[in-house]
Design a protein around this motif. Structure first.
Motif, mmCIF file in Angstrom:
data_model
loop_
_atom_site.group_PDB
_atom_site.id
_atom_site.type_symbol
_atom_site.label_atom_id
_atom_site.label_comp_id
_atom_site.label_asym_id
_atom_site.label_seq_id
_atom_site.Cartn_x
_atom_site.Cartn_y
_atom_site.Cartn_z
ATOM 1 N N PHE A 12 0.746 -1.227 -0.081
ATOM 2 C CA PHE A 12 -0.069 -0.012 0.028
ATOM 3 C C PHE A 12 0.919 1.010 -0.016
ATOM 4 C CE2 PHE A 12 -2.836 -3.334 1.655
ATOM 5 C CZ PHE A 12 -3.785 -2.909 1.219
ATOM 6 N N SER A 13 2.229 1.006 -0.382
ATOM 7 C CA SER A 13 2.831 2.307 -0.481
ATOM 8 C C SER A 13 2.450 3.388 -1.313
ATOM 9 C CB SER A 13 4.371 1.839 -1.221
ATOM 10 O OG SER A 13 5.372 2.969 -1.201
ATOM 11 N N GLY A 14 2.416 4.638 -0.523
ATOM 12 C CA GLY A 14 2.149 5.669 -0.927
ATOM 13 C C GLY A 14 0.541 6.010 -1.001
ATOM 14 N N CYS A 15 -0.266 5.004 -0.491
ATOM 15 C CA CYS A 15 -1.632 5.265 -0.388
ATOM 16 C C CYS A 15 -2.052 6.385 0.533
ATOM 17 C CB CYS A 15 -2.408 3.830 -0.208
ATOM 18 S SG CYS A 15 -4.075 3.812 -0.384
ATOM 19 N N THR A 16 -2.218 7.406 0.032
ATOM 20 C CA THR A 16 -2.213 8.577 0.885
ATOM 21 C C THR A 16 -3.791 8.596 1.240
ATOM 22 O OG1 THR A 16 -2.723 10.263 -1.185
ATOM 23 C CG2 THR A 16 -0.617 9.997 -0.107
ATOM 24 N N LEU A 17 -4.812 8.000 0.899
ATOM 25 C CA LEU A 17 -6.255 8.199 1.256
ATOM 26 C C LEU A 17 -6.786 7.185 2.187
ATOM 27 C CD1 LEU A 17 -7.778 8.557 -2.207
ATOM 28 C CD2 LEU A 17 -7.169 10.113 -0.574
ATOM 29 N N LEU A 18 -5.680 6.225 2.605
ATOM 30 C CA LEU A 18 -5.939 5.190 3.634
ATOM 31 C C LEU A 18 -5.642 5.673 4.921
ATOM 32 C CD1 LEU A 18 -6.232 2.151 3.854
ATOM 33 C CD2 LEU A 18 -3.766 1.841 4.056
ATOM 34 N N THR A 19 -6.880 5.582 5.813
ATOM 35 C CA THR A 19 -6.789 6.025 7.017
ATOM 36 C C THR A 19 -6.700 5.047 8.457
ATOM 37 O OG1 THR A 19 -9.211 6.318 7.310
ATOM 38 C CG2 THR A 19 -7.892 8.064 6.390
#
Length: 70
Positions: A12-19
């Protein structure tokens, strides 16, 4: 039923929407969430391979810190 058995390196590297992320019993590479800048907590079901304290992912006995959200 849990079907994911592992989460590989930088999955999930760089997945900026994952909270948040529910790990359950999957084996997780320590780089799986690298660069997930909005990740604030991990979740784990009781009786699984992990425990969560303050959003950080530990081994089931709490002795080893595996992942900390950024």
């Amino acid at each position: 039923a849990d079907t994911v058995t592992s989460i590989g390196a930088q999955a999930f590297s760089g997945c900026t929407l994952l909270t948040s992320f529910d790990v359950n019993k999957a084996a997780v590479d320590q780089t799986a969430f690298k660069g997930c800048t909005r990740l604030t907590e991990f979740k784990a079901a009781s009786g699984g391979n992990y425990t969560v304290v303050n959003g950080m992912l530990y081994s089931d006995n709490g002795a080893t810190l595996y992942l900390s959200p950024t």
